[in-house]
Write a protein that holds these residues in place. Structure first.
Motif, PDB file in Angstrom:
ATOM      1  N   PRO A 459       0.844  -1.194   0.000  1.00 23.92           N
ATOM      2  CA  PRO A 459       0.000   0.000   0.000  1.00 23.92           C
ATOM      3  C   PRO A 459       0.883   1.248   0.000  1.00 23.92           C
ATOM      4  O   PRO A 459       1.877   1.325   0.751  1.00 23.92           O
ATOM      5  CB  PRO A 459      -0.797  -0.128   1.302  1.00 23.92           C
ATOM      6  CG  PRO A 459      -0.840  -1.599   1.571  1.00 23.92           C
ATOM      7  CD  PRO A 459       0.475  -2.127   1.088  1.00 23.92           C
ATOM      8  N   PRO A 460       0.569   2.253  -0.861  1.00 24.95           N
ATOM      9  CA  PRO A 460       1.411   3.452  -0.910  1.00 24.95           C
ATOM     10  C   PRO A 460       1.286   4.276   0.371  1.00 24.95           C
ATOM     11  O   PRO A 460       0.336   4.118   1.142  1.00 24.95           O
ATOM     12  CB  PRO A 460       0.854   4.212  -2.115  1.00 24.95           C
ATOM     13  CG  PRO A 460      -0.559   3.737  -2.222  1.00 24.95           C
ATOM     14  CD  PRO A 460      -0.563   2.310  -1.789  1.00 24.95           C
ATOM     15  N   VAL A 461       2.272   5.140   0.594  1.00 24.08           N
ATOM     16  CA  VAL A 461       2.253   6.040   1.747  1.00 24.08           C
ATOM     17  C   VAL A 461       2.315   7.476   1.246  1.00 24.08           C
ATOM     18  O   VAL A 461       2.880   7.763   0.181  1.00 24.08           O
ATOM     19  CB  VAL A 461       3.422   5.759   2.714  1.00 24.08           C
ATOM     20  CG1 VAL A 461       3.265   4.399   3.371  1.00 24.08           C
ATOM     21  CG2 VAL A 461       4.759   5.835   1.988  1.00 24.08           C
ATOM     22  N   ASP A 462       1.728   8.366   2.012  1.00 24.61           N
ATOM     23  CA  ASP A 462       1.674   9.778   1.647  1.00 24.61           C
ATOM     24  C   ASP A 462       3.085  10.345   1.565  1.00 24.61           C
ATOM     25  O   ASP A 462       3.922  10.099   2.434  1.00 24.61           O
ATOM     26  CB  ASP A 462       0.842  10.544   2.679  1.00 24.61           C
ATOM     27  CG  ASP A 462       0.533  11.955   2.238  1.00 24.61           C
ATOM     28  OD1 ASP A 462       1.470  12.789   2.249  1.00 24.61           O
ATOM     29  OD2 ASP A 462      -0.628  12.229   1.886  1.00 24.61           O
ATOM     30  N   LEU A 463       3.355  11.108   0.504  1.00 21.59           N
ATOM     31  CA  LEU A 463       4.680  11.666   0.306  1.00 21.59           C
ATOM     32  C   LEU A 463       5.055  12.641   1.419  1.00 21.59           C
ATOM     33  O   LEU A 463       6.229  12.697   1.821  1.00 21.59           O
ATOM     34  CB  LEU A 463       4.744  12.369  -1.056  1.00 21.59           C
ATOM     35  CG  LEU A 463       6.067  13.052  -1.426  1.00 21.59           C
ATOM     36  CD1 LEU A 463       7.186  12.020  -1.537  1.00 21.59           C
ATOM     37  CD2 LEU A 463       5.935  13.818  -2.740  1.00 21.59           C
ATOM     38  N   LEU A 464       4.096  13.397   1.937  1.00 24.29           N
ATOM     39  CA  LEU A 464       4.394  14.413   2.945  1.00 24.29           C
ATOM     40  C   LEU A 464       4.131  13.930   4.363  1.00 24.29           C
ATOM     41  O   LEU A 464       4.676  14.509   5.310  1.00 24.29           O
ATOM     42  CB  LEU A 464       3.558  15.670   2.668  1.00 24.29           C
ATOM     43  CG  LEU A 464       3.771  16.323   1.297  1.00 24.29           C
ATOM     44  CD1 LEU A 464       2.883  17.546   1.153  1.00 24.29           C
ATOM     45  CD2 LEU A 464       5.236  16.688   1.097  1.00 24.29           C
ATOM     46  N   ASN A 465       3.329  12.895   4.521  1.00 25.07           N
ATOM     47  CA  ASN A 465       3.018  12.405   5.858  1.00 25.07           C
ATOM     48  C   ASN A 465       2.892  10.880   5.815  1.00 25.07           C
ATOM     49  O   ASN A 465       1.805  10.331   5.976  1.00 25.07           O
ATOM     50  CB  ASN A 465       1.722  13.034   6.370  1.00 25.07           C
ATOM     51  CG  ASN A 465       1.439  12.651   7.808  1.00 25.07           C
ATOM     52  OD1 ASN A 465       2.348  12.351   8.573  1.00 25.07           O
ATOM     53  ND2 ASN A 465       0.152  12.639   8.170  1.00 25.07           N
ATOM     54  N   PRO A 466       4.022  10.181   5.597  1.00 28.96           N
ATOM     55  CA  PRO A 466       3.947   8.717   5.477  1.00 28.96           C
ATOM     56  C   PRO A 466       3.583   8.057   6.798  1.00 28.96           C
ATOM     57  O   PRO A 466       4.052   8.462   7.857  1.00 28.96           O
ATOM     58  CB  PRO A 466       5.355   8.332   5.024  1.00 28.96           C
ATOM     59  CG  PRO A 466       6.230   9.438   5.537  1.00 28.96           C
ATOM     60  CD  PRO A 466       5.397  10.688   5.466  1.00 28.96           C
ATOM     61  N   THR A 467       2.741   7.041   6.716  1.00 31.18           N
ATOM     62  CA  THR A 467       2.321   6.277   7.887  1.00 31.18           C
ATOM     63  C   THR A 467       2.456   4.797   7.564  1.00 31.18           C
ATOM     64  O   THR A 467       1.977   4.345   6.517  1.00 31.18           O
ATOM     65  CB  THR A 467       0.861   6.590   8.264  1.00 31.18           C
ATOM     66  OG1 THR A 467       0.730   7.983   8.511  1.00 31.18           O
ATOM     67  CG2 THR A 467       0.455   5.811   9.505  1.00 31.18           C
TER      68      THR A 467
END
Length: 781
Positions: A459-467
């Motif tokens: 699953p991808p993670v947010d570029l600015l706020n990865p979780t």
């Protein structure tokens, strides 16, 4: 006239021989009574001096002019000994020299780190080695607060490191990256898989020989070799405990104990550490290393064992959209694109045994047997590019990779000293063989793609706020299984000849090695890769190579040497095949080097200029497969200085100007810089001791360098500053403060580009560590 000159030269040689005598003796520890190995014995008669180090039995022999001689003996950890002896022409005078142990200072280590085994496979002065070699002692590295091999190697000119998210940064020597399983990194001269950091608690020194060294070690890249030399047993009782804690959450405790036990000299090093690199990237390491020595007359037996258990979070790097690495500077260093469950696990155990016999200084035998088992199990999580999702997200893949490596190695050496007329020879004959077995496997979640099977994305993670999203391994499939076996044997001869003409000494070194490498592999792969075709394939090969070297050192005055040398390297390519599944030819290298060395009582320096060419280099071609069409070249100038200019002041400095580039290649444009090879790099470190207080500081710089051979991204220049202080409280207790990266500067150890937006790729890079303040206490008894 020519005949008269020859007769006159013979008469002079005979006259000199008649006016010399021989000094022989043994250097021992005054408290423990054990031999002191590597002690520097210097003899001066009427201003003319000669020096030699004690051998494995503490013995030494020198031929010196007859008369009243001044004898000086120096060894690390002992008070200097001065005495006077009368040398009688044509006779042998025996000396019993007992050294008194004393506390060791960093300044003494800097000035006395002047001998090497790595550069000749026999103990020799750095001054008389016709090649650039750096020796970094444990005392200096401890004073600098070095945490890993990268911290140690930053002191060496012409050496950079490439670190991508896991322990064990790969050294890049003179522009050529070392092969992680091909012998470029060694422990006590034994080639080990360098998949975890080598700077453990039992390391006595790090020796770096720059330039081709296949004549000594067989298969190698042309940049050189890094050798971690471990500590020997203690001749006197000692117990030391050290504990440190850092502002990032790191902590370490180390114990060093040993001494005479029932006729044996013993040592035990052990440590436990939690190391926080940045944010959620952290790891733990447990280490233990016992050592024992038995010595009886001319025979010495040593056994050293070590075991490591480590686990570290796999770091996939920082990510940002942009054209160069400067665009990553706005990304916080604690931003984490990985998964807490994706880790790098390492287990290893090794035993090194050696024996030496020397009844007289002119002849000795040495041998060794070592065995090791290394196991790697890692979750290689990669940032693949910008995902087709909003907001901007990063696509990731995860593969589990395993490697088990077992080796058995045997070595045998004979050291001979003889004279032919006015020429003194030190000859080393050597033979060695290593048998290795490796098992590699890989598993991952796979899916059908347009070109066949491919790795499924997490699953991808947010570029600015990865979780973190978690890792599901329930549908993983084995995509690779390989068994590799290899045999590497070699024999070499080396002659170091010395001719003295008045006060001038001329040292010539000539050596040659015959190597034979045989390997075989059985590989199963689900799909075609650059390393193996789909299905089960067999791979067998063998290489026989002769590698010569020659060098000349002119010593116009004691402590001053001019040198020149040439050498060659070869390295079989075991892990890759061409697009037709056929093996590649070995890469080959050649070097020419010249320089100046100075070795005084308060300073030692090396100035080196070199030119290296590597032929048959591999580069990636169309479809990701490799082609063997490359020629690469490296040339440059290096300066290495270590000195004690004033009492209590220690200085280390280095500088390298490097030009490493592609010369010919079907896939890469000529003139393309080799990756991780900065054009300019330097360092300066100083320690000032006054009374019980020591103040320290240093700066290490790296110039702009390419992050890949294709030149898609450049790593910006950076400078890191460290500060420190230490105070001795008395009764063997000391406190220290270290501020690593005091200015909190941002640098990068590696970088890559991944698919992003049009004209704006996704940059992935691994930053240097942020500022870390560490407090420590040490107790020595």
């Amino acid at each position: 006239m020519r005949r008269a000159a020859v007769v006159l030269a013979a008469l002079l040689a005979a006259s000199v021989g008649a006016q010399t005598g021989r000094l022989e003796g043994v250097v021992t520890d005054a408290e423990a009574g054990v031999p002191v190995v590597g002690a520097a014995v210097r003899v001066e008669v009427d201003g003319a001096g000669s020096a030699r180090a004690t051998d494995a039995a503490g013995r030494v022999a020198l031929d010196v002019p007859a008369g009243r001689a001044s004898v000086q003996v120096r060894a690390l950890g002992y008070a200097r000994l001065d005495t006077i002896v009368v040398v009688v022409a044509g006779q042998t005078t025996w000396l019993d020299l007992a050294l008194v142990p004393e506390a060791l200072t960093a300044a003494e280590v800097v000035v006395q780190a002047r001998r090497t085994e790595t550069a000749t496979r026999a103990d020799a002065p750095v001054l008389l080695v016709p090649q650039a070699v750096s020796v970094l002692s444990a005392a200096v590295l401890d004073a600098q607060g070095a945490r890993d091999a990268a911290d140690a190697l930053r002191n060496v000119p012409g050496v950079a490191v490439r670190a991508e998210g896991e322990p064990g940064a790969r050294p890049v020597l003179r522009g050529f990256e070392t092969d992680r399983t091909g012998g470029g990194v060694r422990r006590n001269g034994v080639e080990v898989p360098y998949l975890f950091d080598g700077l453990q608690a039992n390391v006595a020194r790090v020796e770096v020989l720059r330039g081709p060294a296949s004549v000594l070690y067989g298969r190698l890249e042309p940049g050189g070799v890094v050798n971690f030399v471990t500590k020997g047993p203690l001749g006197r009782r000692q117990l030391a405990v050290e504990g440190t804690g850092g502002s990032l959450g790191s902590g370490r405790i180390a114990i060093e104990a040993g001494g005479p036990v029932g006729g044996l000299a013993t040592r035990l090093d052990a440590s436990a550490e939690r190391d926080v690199v940045r944010g959620d990237v952290a790891g733990t390491t447990a280490f233990v290393a016992p050592a024992v020595r038995w010595q009886r007359g001319p025979l010495t037996l040593d056994a050293d064992a070590e075991a490591v258990a480590a686990e570290t979070t796999f770091d996939p790097g920082l990510a940002a959209l942009g054209a160069d690495a400067d665009d990553l500077d706005a990304v916080p260093t604690d931003r984490f694109f990985g998964e807490p469950d994706a880790v790098h696990r390492w287990r290893s155990a090794a035993l090194f045994t050696s024996a030496s016999w020397r009844r007289r200084p002119s002849f000795g035998l040495r041998g060794g047997l070592s065995i090791g088992r290394y196991v790697l199990d890692r979750d290689a999580l990669e940032l693949d590019g910008l995902a087709a999702a909003a907001p901007p997200s990063v696509a990731r893949t995860l593969q589990r990779e395993g490697l088990g490596f077992t080796y058995l190695k045997a070595t045998a050496f004979a050291d001979l000293r003889a004279e032919t007329g006015a020429v003194a020879h030190e000859v080393t004959l050597g033979a060695e063989g290593i048998r290795a077995w490796a098992q590699a496997d890989g598993s991952a979640r796979l899916e059908a793609g347009p070109d066949g099977l491919d790795f499924a994305t997490l699953p991808p993670v947010d570029l600015l706020n990865p979780t973190p999203t978690g890792v599901d391994r329930s549908r993983d499939t084995s995509y690779l299984d390989a068994t590799v076996r290899g045999l590497d044997v070699g024999a070499f001869v080396q002659d170091r000849a010395t001719l003295r003409i008045g006060r001038v000494a001329i040292h010539a070194v000539a050596a040659a090695r015959l190597s034979h490498v045989r390997y075989g592999a059985t590989i199963f792969a689900l799909a075609d890769t650059p390393d193996a075709p789909a299905g089960t394939s067999e791979r067998d090969g063998q290489v026989t190579a002769v590698t010569p070297s020659a060098g000349l050192v002119v010593e116009p005055a004691p402590g001053l040497a001019l040198y020149a040398s040439t050498g060659a390297s070869f390295n079989p390519i075991v892990e890759r095949v061409d697009r037709n599944g056929e093996p590649f030819e070995p890469t080959r290298g050649v070097q020419v080097e010249g320089g100046l060395k100075v070795d005084g009582r308060r300073a030692a320096a090396t100035l080196a200029a070199f030119w290296i060419r590597k032929d048959d280099a591999l580069t990636a071609g169309p479809g990701g497969f490799y082609d063997q069409t490359g020629r690469q070249r490296s040339r440059g100038v290096e300066v290495d200085l270590r000195a004690e200019p004033l009492p209590g002041l220690t200085v280390l400095a280095s500088y390298a100007r490097l030009d490493a580039e592609v010369v010919e290649d079907d896939n890469v444009a000529p003139g393309t810089p080799l990756p991780y090879a900065p054009r300019h790099a330097g360092s300066a470190w100083a320690e000032w001791q006054t009374g019980r207080l020591a103040l320290r500081g240093g700066v290490w710089t790296q110039g702009t360098r390419s992050g890949s051979l294709g030149g898609t991204v450049d790593l910006p220049a950076h400078a890191l500053v460290d500060l420190g202080a230490e105070i001795a409280l008395g009764h063997g207790v000391g406190l220290r403060l270290d501020v690593r990266n005091a200015l909190d500067a941002r640098g990068y150890t590696a970088a890559q580009t991944r698919p992003g937006r049009p004209g704006e790729p996704l940059l992935v890079a691994w930053p240097t560590r942020p500022r870390d303040i560490r407090l420590g206490v040490a107790i020595v008894r």
